[in-house]
Motif scaffolding. Structure first.
Motif, PDB file in Angstrom:
ATOM      1  N   ARG A 475       0.847  -1.195   0.000  1.00 14.77           N
ATOM      2  CA  ARG A 475       0.000   0.000   0.000  1.00 14.77           C
ATOM      3  C   ARG A 475       0.883   1.246   0.000  1.00 14.77           C
ATOM      4  O   ARG A 475       2.049   1.215   0.402  1.00 14.77           O
ATOM      5  N   ASP A 476       0.321   2.364  -0.433  1.00 12.81           N
ATOM      6  CA  ASP A 476       1.026   3.639  -0.452  1.00 12.81           C
ATOM      7  C   ASP A 476       0.934   4.259   0.941  1.00 12.81           C
ATOM      8  O   ASP A 476      -0.099   4.798   1.333  1.00 12.81           O
ATOM      9  N   ALA A 478       2.343   6.897   2.182  1.00 12.32           N
ATOM     10  CA  ALA A 478       2.151   8.356   2.165  1.00 12.32           C
ATOM     11  C   ALA A 478       0.675   8.700   2.037  1.00 12.32           C
ATOM     12  O   ALA A 478       0.185   9.645   2.664  1.00 12.32           O
ATOM     13  N   GLU A 479      -0.044   7.915   1.243  1.00 10.62           N
ATOM     14  CA  GLU A 479      -1.482   8.140   1.093  1.00 10.62           C
ATOM     15  C   GLU A 479      -2.218   7.815   2.394  1.00 10.62           C
ATOM     16  O   GLU A 479      -3.150   8.514   2.782  1.00 10.62           O
ATOM     17  N   LEU A 480      -1.765   6.753   3.090  1.00 12.25           N
ATOM     18  CA  LEU A 480      -2.371   6.403   4.379  1.00 12.25           C
ATOM     19  C   LEU A 480      -2.129   7.503   5.407  1.00 12.25           C
ATOM     20  O   LEU A 480      -2.986   7.781   6.252  1.00 12.25           O
ATOM     21  N   ALA A 482      -1.846  10.714   4.711  1.00 15.76           N
ATOM     22  CA  ALA A 482      -2.763  11.803   4.352  1.00 15.76           C
ATOM     23  C   ALA A 482      -4.189  11.506   4.802  1.00 15.76           C
ATOM     24  O   ALA A 482      -4.941  12.427   5.143  1.00 15.76           O
ATOM     25  N   LEU A 483      -4.558  10.224   4.846  1.00 17.56           N
ATOM     26  CA  LEU A 483      -5.903   9.829   5.265  1.00 17.56           C
ATOM     27  C   LEU A 483      -6.018   9.698   6.780  1.00 17.56           C
ATOM     28  O   LEU A 483      -7.103   9.412   7.290  1.00 17.56           O
ATOM     29  N   GLN A 488       2.475   9.953  10.763  1.00 27.14           N
ATOM     30  CA  GLN A 488       3.469  10.599   9.914  1.00 27.14           C
ATOM     31  C   GLN A 488       4.874  10.437  10.480  1.00 27.14           C
ATOM     32  O   GLN A 488       5.837  10.194   9.740  1.00 27.14           O
ATOM     33  N   TYR A 491       6.073   7.051   9.725  1.00 27.34           N
ATOM     34  CA  TYR A 491       6.345   6.932   8.284  1.00 27.34           C
ATOM     35  C   TYR A 491       7.743   7.436   7.952  1.00 27.34           C
ATOM     36  O   TYR A 491       8.502   6.769   7.236  1.00 27.34           O
TER      37      TYR A 491
END
Length: 625
Positions: A475-476, A478-480, A482-483, A488, A491
């Motif tokens: 999975r992405d 960075a997208e998770l 943002a959601l 962060q 990450y």
């Protein structure tokens, strides 16, 4: 002091668009109170103190920051107590979680809201220093009738924001007086003291949370470089920014013409994008050289003085074997595919460094295989512990990862249990599908990585651990982030280096991969297998959405169904018999080139004409270079 009526009328004039001599932050806050929060300046409200149970929750969440900032808060209060200031530390929601004041004036302070548990959010209290600071993220003075609510116009309040290492506002530091001189300029020294203390708390927080990273202190003057720098940056083992003192660095960046980028956007970026420095240059900025010689030049051409602090435990390098062992660990990753060759070379270079690696790739593309190769190439004696975060039920994951003390909960083993993190001590912990880890456990994992210690469930003491962390996800992340589904800060801790595995359908060495896996099946079954022409072509033309795992399973089943070791089309799943195969009329290379030329070199048009997937045409063209 102005009258209540004149104060209300002034706010009404501002609401009608009249100009005001007030500072811009005050006018902007007044307009928010009127337009956004629908507050009425004529409806005075007493200060609000949250209930005891609610205050306990706020204080527990801010416990670590209170502990880290305690020394700075006490020092500041000692400087201002003689002038009858009180000190408030509020969380990001405006609730006062720490308080210092003269107990003689308890009743007056509580009534005015200058007390533990008071809420100074702008939507509740109107224009005030804490609330305006939370909204703007800038230091501010709200003096007497700058306040929106008439019940507060006797106060003077000065506040500065405190950001965490990633740039999120985490607290506000405020000093206030019940009574003060009329002139707002009387609070300029207070503003300087509060902003300086907030900067020092940010620095203490950065140093606490990044003990395994390099820290680069920056100052415009060499005299205070090692004792009171303007800002500080934390760097991981690959030279990327993992955290900073955002308040101080923001001011420094503006001075150095680093404009058009917020401090949050610096996180995750390589330091050499902004300064003329690389990771290997940091030791020359450590103590031992005169401060005036430690000059760091920015890409803008301007320079600051810099002081480097090495990681608390040093940059740990994993023990490595000779080149032949490294080559042996990675040799079966690639069979001539250029993308895999580059990835193999990069992984071999990183294997001996204590740098977190995030492996990205589709399901079945070989993420765990690559992780194990990195571990094996180091030559250490520690274990390789693989954890599939998507396969462990959420309610069991905490005890599996962290372990538990004897009798920690009902049904627990009376001897306790050693967690998988401890099992990996001295070796490698591989967290597969880390994007599926619950948020509640992500914060605990972050502590393990930053503090090198783990606390089992129910245990009173932490246990030290040293391990290499490898993680993977299809999975992405960075997208998770943002959601709001992935932390962060975690990450950026995991994301020091990304190794991206190409899907099997894009690899140019598919033929060799098939032979390698088939040879492995033959060794397992003590029999030699071969593919006939039709079966091999079907394997080459398939899209392989399951990647290596799917290919391996197909070959294992085909070997069982084969006659005399010969694998034909009838041994393969039905989906491989026709789907993706090129029509007979373009089986030869020259026919394919001619057909593509007739379609104007448009691969999509050729795929539609032949009735096959684009990936089938792409694979054949790659084999033709």
């Amino acid at each position: 002091m102005v009258s209540t009526l004149s104060h209300i009328k002034e706010i009404e004039r501002v609401a009608m668009g009249a100009t005001s001599p007030r500072d811009a932050p005050v006018v902007q806050s007044w307009l928010r109170c009127l337009n956004d929060y629908r507050l009425d300046p004529a409806a005075a409200q007493e200060a609000y103190i949250v209930p005891e149970t609610k205050l306990r929750e706020h204080r527990e969440q801010a416990e670590e920051l209170i502990r880290i900032g305690r020394s700075g808060l006490e020092q500041l209060f000692g400087q201002v107590v003689e002038q009858n200031y009180v000190l408030l530390l509020s969380d990001a929601r405006g609730v006062t979680v720490d308080f210092m004041g003269d107990p003689t004036f308890d009743n007056q302070l509580r009534k005015a809201g200058l007390y533990l548990g008071s809420e100074w959010s702008e939507n509740r209290a109107g224009t005030c220093a804490v609330g305006a600071c939370i909204v703007s993220g800038e230091p501010v003075i709200i003096h007497q009738d700058d306040h929106f609510d008439t019940s507060h116009i006797g106060l003077t309040c000065t506040a500065a924001p405190i950001f965490d290492t990633l740039g999120d506002l985490t607290a506000v530091l405020d000093i206030s007086q019940l009574r003060s001189p009329t002139a707002k300029t009387s609070q300029q020294l207070a503003l300087h003291l509060v902003a300086s203390t907030a900067r020092r708390i940010e620095l203490a927080n950065l140093m606490t949370r990044t003990r395994n990273d390099w820290v680069l202190r920056l100052a415009r003057s060499p005299e205070f470089l090692d004792v009171d720098p303007d800002a500080a940056i934390a760097l991981d083992g690959s030279g990327r920014i993992t955290g900073m003192t955002h308040g101080g660095f923001g001011a420094l960046a503006r001075v150095m013409n680093m404009r058009g980028i917020s401090t949050r956007q610096f996180i995750g970026q390589p330091i050499d994008r902004f300064f003329d420095i690389e990771l290997d240059d940091l030791p020359q900025f450590m103590r031992g050289r005169p401060n005036g010689d430690r000059l760091l030049k920015a890409k803008s051409g301007l320079a600051v003085f810099a002081s480097a602090i090495a990681p608390a435990a040093g940059v740990r390098r994993m023990p490595t074997a000779d080149g032949s062992k490294i080559q042996s660990a990675f040799e079966s990753l690639s069979f001539g595919d250029p993308a895999m060759e580059r990835l193999q070379a990069r992984a071999a270079k990183l294997a001996g460094r204590d740098i977190p690696i995030l492996i990205h790739g589709e399901t079945g593309s070989g993420k765990e295989y690559l992780a194990r190769a990195i571990h094996d190439s180091c030559g250490g004696s520690g274990k390789f512990v693989a954890v599939n975060c998507a396969a462990i039920p959420e309610q069991l994951m905490e005890s599996e990862l962290f372990g538990y003390a004897p009798g920690a909960f009902t049904g627990a083993n009376q001897k306790g249990k050693r967690g998988l993190i401890e099992e990996a001590d001295g070796g490698t912990l591989f967290l597969d599908e880390i994007g599926d880890m619950p948020l509640s456990l992500q914060s605990r994992l972050l502590r393990v990585l930053s503090e090198n210690e783990v606390q089992p469930i129910g245990a009173l003491r932490v246990r030290p651990v040293r391990l290499r962390l490898l993680s993977a996800s299809h999975r992405d992340l960075a997208e998770l982030v943002a959601l709001g589904q992935f932390r962060q800060d975690l990450y950026y801790r995991l994301n020091a280096v990304v190794l991206a595995l190409p899907p099997l359908r894009e690899r140019q060495d598919l033929n060799a991969v098939i032979d390698h896996l088939l040879h492995r099946v033959g060794r397992e079954n003590a029999q030699f297998y071969r593919l006939d022409v039709g079966a091999r072509q079907a394997l080459l033309d398939h899209d392989w959405p399951g990647n290596l795992r799917e290919l391996s399973n197909v070959l294992r089943v085909a070997a069982v169904l084969s006659e005399g070791g010969v694998i034909g089309l009838d041994c393969l799943p039905d989906m491989l018999h026709q789907v993706g195969a090129l029509p007979d009329r373009v089986e030869h290379d020259t026919d394919l080139r001619k057909a593509l030329d007739e379609c104007g070199n448009n691969v999509s048009a050729l795929a539609r004409k032949l009735g096959v997937n684009r990936s089938t045409v792409h694979r054949r063209l790659k084999r033709l270079n």
